[in-house]
Design a protein around this motif. Sequence first.
Motif, PDB file in Angstrom:
ATOM      1  N   ASP A 101       0.878  -1.169   0.000  1.00  0.00           N
ATOM      2  CA  ASP A 101       0.000   0.000   0.000  1.00  0.00           C
ATOM      3  C   ASP A 101       0.926   1.232   0.000  1.00  0.00           C
ATOM      4  O   ASP A 101       1.015   1.951   0.986  1.00  0.00           O
ATOM      5  CB  ASP A 101      -0.896  -0.037   1.239  1.00  0.00           C
ATOM      6  N   CYS A 102       1.575   1.424  -1.138  1.00  0.00           N
ATOM      7  CA  CYS A 102       2.761   2.294  -1.208  1.00  0.00           C
ATOM      8  C   CYS A 102       2.512   3.739  -0.757  1.00  0.00           C
ATOM      9  O   CYS A 102       1.525   4.366  -1.135  1.00  0.00           O
ATOM     10  CB  CYS A 102       3.283   2.289  -2.636  1.00  0.00           C
ATOM     11  N   THR A 103       3.447   4.224   0.058  1.00  0.00           N
ATOM     12  CA  THR A 103       3.412   5.635   0.483  1.00  0.00           C
ATOM     13  C   THR A 103       4.765   6.286   0.202  1.00  0.00           C
ATOM     14  O   THR A 103       5.162   7.218   0.882  1.00  0.00           O
ATOM     15  CB  THR A 103       3.091   5.743   1.986  1.00  0.00           C
ATOM     16  N   ARG A 104       5.456   5.766  -0.809  1.00  0.00           N
ATOM     17  CA  ARG A 104       6.830   6.217  -1.025  1.00  0.00           C
ATOM     18  C   ARG A 104       6.923   7.630  -1.588  1.00  0.00           C
ATOM     19  O   ARG A 104       7.951   8.273  -1.477  1.00  0.00           O
ATOM     20  CB  ARG A 104       7.561   5.235  -1.957  1.00  0.00           C
ATOM     21  N   CYS A 105       5.894   8.102  -2.279  1.00  0.00           N
ATOM     22  CA  CYS A 105       5.923   9.493  -2.759  1.00  0.00           C
ATOM     23  C   CYS A 105       4.607  10.176  -2.396  1.00  0.00           C
ATOM     24  O   CYS A 105       3.657   9.526  -1.957  1.00  0.00           O
ATOM     25  CB  CYS A 105       6.212   9.564  -4.267  1.00  0.00           C
ATOM     26  N   VAL A 106       4.538  11.485  -2.627  1.00  0.00           N
ATOM     27  CA  VAL A 106       3.371  12.251  -2.164  1.00  0.00           C
ATOM     28  C   VAL A 106       2.068  11.863  -2.864  1.00  0.00           C
ATOM     29  O   VAL A 106       0.990  12.160  -2.359  1.00  0.00           O
ATOM     30  CB  VAL A 106       3.581  13.778  -2.332  1.00  0.00           C
ATOM     31  N   LEU A 107       2.171  11.191  -4.005  1.00  0.00           N
ATOM     32  CA  LEU A 107       0.943  10.835  -4.729  1.00  0.00           C
ATOM     33  C   LEU A 107       0.035   9.906  -3.928  1.00  0.00           C
ATOM     34  O   LEU A 107      -1.145   9.782  -4.219  1.00  0.00           O
ATOM     35  CB  LEU A 107       1.281  10.199  -6.087  1.00  0.00           C
ATOM     36  N   HIS A 108       0.570   9.282  -2.900  1.00  0.00           N
ATOM     37  CA  HIS A 108      -0.280   8.373  -2.111  1.00  0.00           C
ATOM     38  C   HIS A 108      -1.324   9.146  -1.304  1.00  0.00           C
ATOM     39  O   HIS A 108      -2.347   8.593  -0.936  1.00  0.00           O
ATOM     40  CB  HIS A 108       0.576   7.504  -1.181  1.00  0.00           C
ATOM     41  N   LYS A 109      -1.057  10.445  -1.068  1.00  0.00           N
ATOM     42  CA  LYS A 109      -1.991  11.214  -0.222  1.00  0.00           C
ATOM     43  C   LYS A 109      -2.640  12.356  -0.997  1.00  0.00           C
ATOM     44  O   LYS A 109      -3.056  13.346  -0.427  1.00  0.00           O
ATOM     45  CB  LYS A 109      -1.284  11.734   1.025  1.00  0.00           C
ATOM     46  N   GLY A 111      -5.246  11.914  -3.216  1.00  0.00           N
ATOM     47  CA  GLY A 111      -6.559  11.526  -3.755  1.00  0.00           C
ATOM     48  C   GLY A 111      -6.603  10.258  -4.558  1.00  0.00           C
ATOM     49  O   GLY A 111      -7.639   9.962  -5.162  1.00  0.00           O
ATOM     50  N   ARG A 112      -5.522   9.487  -4.579  1.00  0.00           N
ATOM     51  CA  ARG A 112      -5.599   8.229  -5.347  1.00  0.00           C
ATOM     52  C   ARG A 112      -6.611   7.289  -4.689  1.00  0.00           C
ATOM     53  O   ARG A 112      -6.741   7.250  -3.463  1.00  0.00           O
ATOM     54  CB  ARG A 112      -4.222   7.542  -5.395  1.00  0.00           C
ATOM     55  N   LYS A 113      -7.337   6.533  -5.524  1.00  0.00           N
ATOM     56  CA  LYS A 113      -8.243   5.524  -4.980  1.00  0.00           C
ATOM     57  C   LYS A 113      -7.509   4.200  -4.839  1.00  0.00           C
ATOM     58  O   LYS A 113      -7.748   3.449  -3.920  1.00  0.00           O
ATOM     59  CB  LYS A 113      -9.455   5.345  -5.883  1.00  0.00           C
ATOM     60  N   LYS A 173       2.342   4.971 -10.571  1.00  0.00           N
ATOM     61  CA  LYS A 173       1.223   4.042 -10.406  1.00  0.00           C
ATOM     62  C   LYS A 173       0.047   4.655  -9.650  1.00  0.00           C
ATOM     63  O   LYS A 173      -0.938   3.973  -9.394  1.00  0.00           O
ATOM     64  CB  LYS A 173       1.721   2.782  -9.691  1.00  0.00           C
ATOM     65  N   CYS A 174       0.157   5.905  -9.279  1.00  0.00           N
ATOM     66  CA  CYS A 174      -0.957   6.572  -8.603  1.00  0.00           C
ATOM     67  C   CYS A 174      -1.333   7.822  -9.396  1.00  0.00           C
ATOM     68  O   CYS A 174      -0.466   8.489  -9.970  1.00  0.00           O
ATOM     69  CB  CYS A 174      -0.570   6.978  -7.184  1.00  0.00           C
ATOM     70  N   ARG A 175      -2.624   8.132  -9.379  1.00  0.00           N
ATOM     71  CA  ARG A 175      -3.121   9.248 -10.175  1.00  0.00           C
ATOM     72  C   ARG A 175      -2.638  10.591  -9.641  1.00  0.00           C
ATOM     73  O   ARG A 175      -2.917  10.938  -8.486  1.00  0.00           O
ATOM     74  CB  ARG A 175      -4.648   9.233 -10.157  1.00  0.00           C
ATOM     75  N   THR A 189      10.869   8.018  -7.877  1.00  0.00           N
ATOM     76  CA  THR A 189      10.541   7.127  -6.760  1.00  0.00           C
ATOM     77  C   THR A 189       9.785   5.905  -7.241  1.00  0.00           C
ATOM     78  O   THR A 189      10.009   4.793  -6.760  1.00  0.00           O
ATOM     79  CB  THR A 189       9.677   7.887  -5.719  1.00  0.00           C
ATOM     80  N   CYS A 190       8.886   6.097  -8.190  1.00  0.00           N
ATOM     81  CA  CYS A 190       8.015   4.997  -8.619  1.00  0.00           C
ATOM     82  C   CYS A 190       8.643   4.119  -9.704  1.00  0.00           C
ATOM     83  O   CYS A 190       8.391   2.909  -9.741  1.00  0.00           O
ATOM     84  CB  CYS A 190       6.690   5.564  -9.123  1.00  0.00           C
ATOM     85  N   SER A 191       9.442   4.715 -10.585  1.00  0.00           N
ATOM     86  CA  SER A 191       9.885   3.966 -11.769  1.00  0.00           C
ATOM     87  C   SER A 191      10.752   2.731 -11.468  1.00  0.00           C
ATOM     88  O   SER A 191      10.764   1.810 -12.292  1.00  0.00           O
ATOM     89  CB  SER A 191      10.594   4.894 -12.760  1.00  0.00           C
TER      90      SER A 191
HETATM   91  S1  SF4 Z   1       3.151   6.788  -7.395  1.00  0.00           S
HETATM   92 FE1  SF4 Z   1       4.382   4.973  -7.054  1.00  0.00          FE
HETATM   93  S2  SF4 Z   1       5.889   5.571  -5.494  1.00  0.00           S
HETATM   94 FE2  SF4 Z   1       4.234   7.100  -5.450  1.00  0.00          FE
HETATM   95  S3  SF4 Z   1       2.851   6.344  -3.871  1.00  0.00           S
HETATM   96 FE3  SF4 Z   1       2.100   5.562  -5.836  1.00  0.00          FE
HETATM   97  S4  SF4 Z   1       3.013   3.531  -6.058  1.00  0.00           S
HETATM   98 FE4  SF4 Z   1       4.152   4.614  -4.448  1.00  0.00          FE
END
Ligand code: SF4
Length: 290
Positions: A101-109, A111-113, A173-175, A189-191
């Motif tokens: 349940d990745c939180t490695r970059c800010v995209l996790h918070k 609004g991604r579903k 991988k997150c919107r 971070t994601c690639s």
């Molecule tokens: S975009 Fe990738 S690195 Fe960022 S939170 Fe989503 S899965 Fe994790």
Amino acid sequence: MPPTLDPELRRALVARIRYYNEMGIYDFYRRPPSLASVALEQAPADFLEQTLDPGEEMSPRKSTATAVVEETILEPISLKPEQSVSDPVKALKIIREDLGDCTRCVLHKQGRKQIVFGVGNPEAELMFVGEGPGADEDEKGEPFVGRAGQLLNNMIKAMGIQREDVYIANIVKCRPPGNRQPERDECATCSPFLMRQIAVVRPKVIVALGATAAKTLLAMNSSMMQLRGRFYDFKPSGVRSNDSTWDGCKLAVTYHPAFLLRDPRQKGEAWKDLQMVMKELGLKPPKSNT
Ligand code: SF4
């Protein structure tokens, strides 16, 4: 007993090796003077001034100790958990579990579903890589399912194959909120997870869809006009494939389907890019019924 490495020095060595791994360099050869230079910053002054007497050689015991230190540092960086399995379905599952349940970059918070991992044939010869999920993809958890996805499906059909034949993924991988472009640090971070997917799928050709995908995969900052119209030799950085016979693949760049929806005049140019890929893969367009 191998010597205990100073934690700071170990961290510096790990960072340096990771840097080389990310540039696609994995093979390291023991050369004592080079190792000494890596340790230069941490070494006490009297060590720096110390030199070998003329004719003196490094003792075999010292050389062995160096090799042990290098092996223990290299092993955890070079080996990914999926590399212990040969089944690509299981290997991709391991990468997905590793992502969690990745939180490695800010995209996790923002609004991604859900995380949109990737979809398709795990042994595909052709892989498409886009930028990131949009609203439809975020909703369904699958890349390229909205209007741009329908156009991509049509592009794939025009090449004489089906969506199920290829593997499709994105750089992030997150919107990104408001469908903005992913930031460079988010891509960075994601690639690495995408790189691991590529190393498992082992495609013959990757098509980078749009500038963000192309620039991230190729680590180049050129315009689409400069990037299109040719093949690049590509190896996923920071990871090795399980299959030692797979030595990377070709990569071509074309327009993102979302861009083609906004500017359909460029579809002819995109078709030229796809024809180049079809030639490489020996694909023929389907026969028209008309
Ligand atoms: S975009 Fe990738 S690195 Fe960022 S939170 Fe989503 S899965 Fe994790």
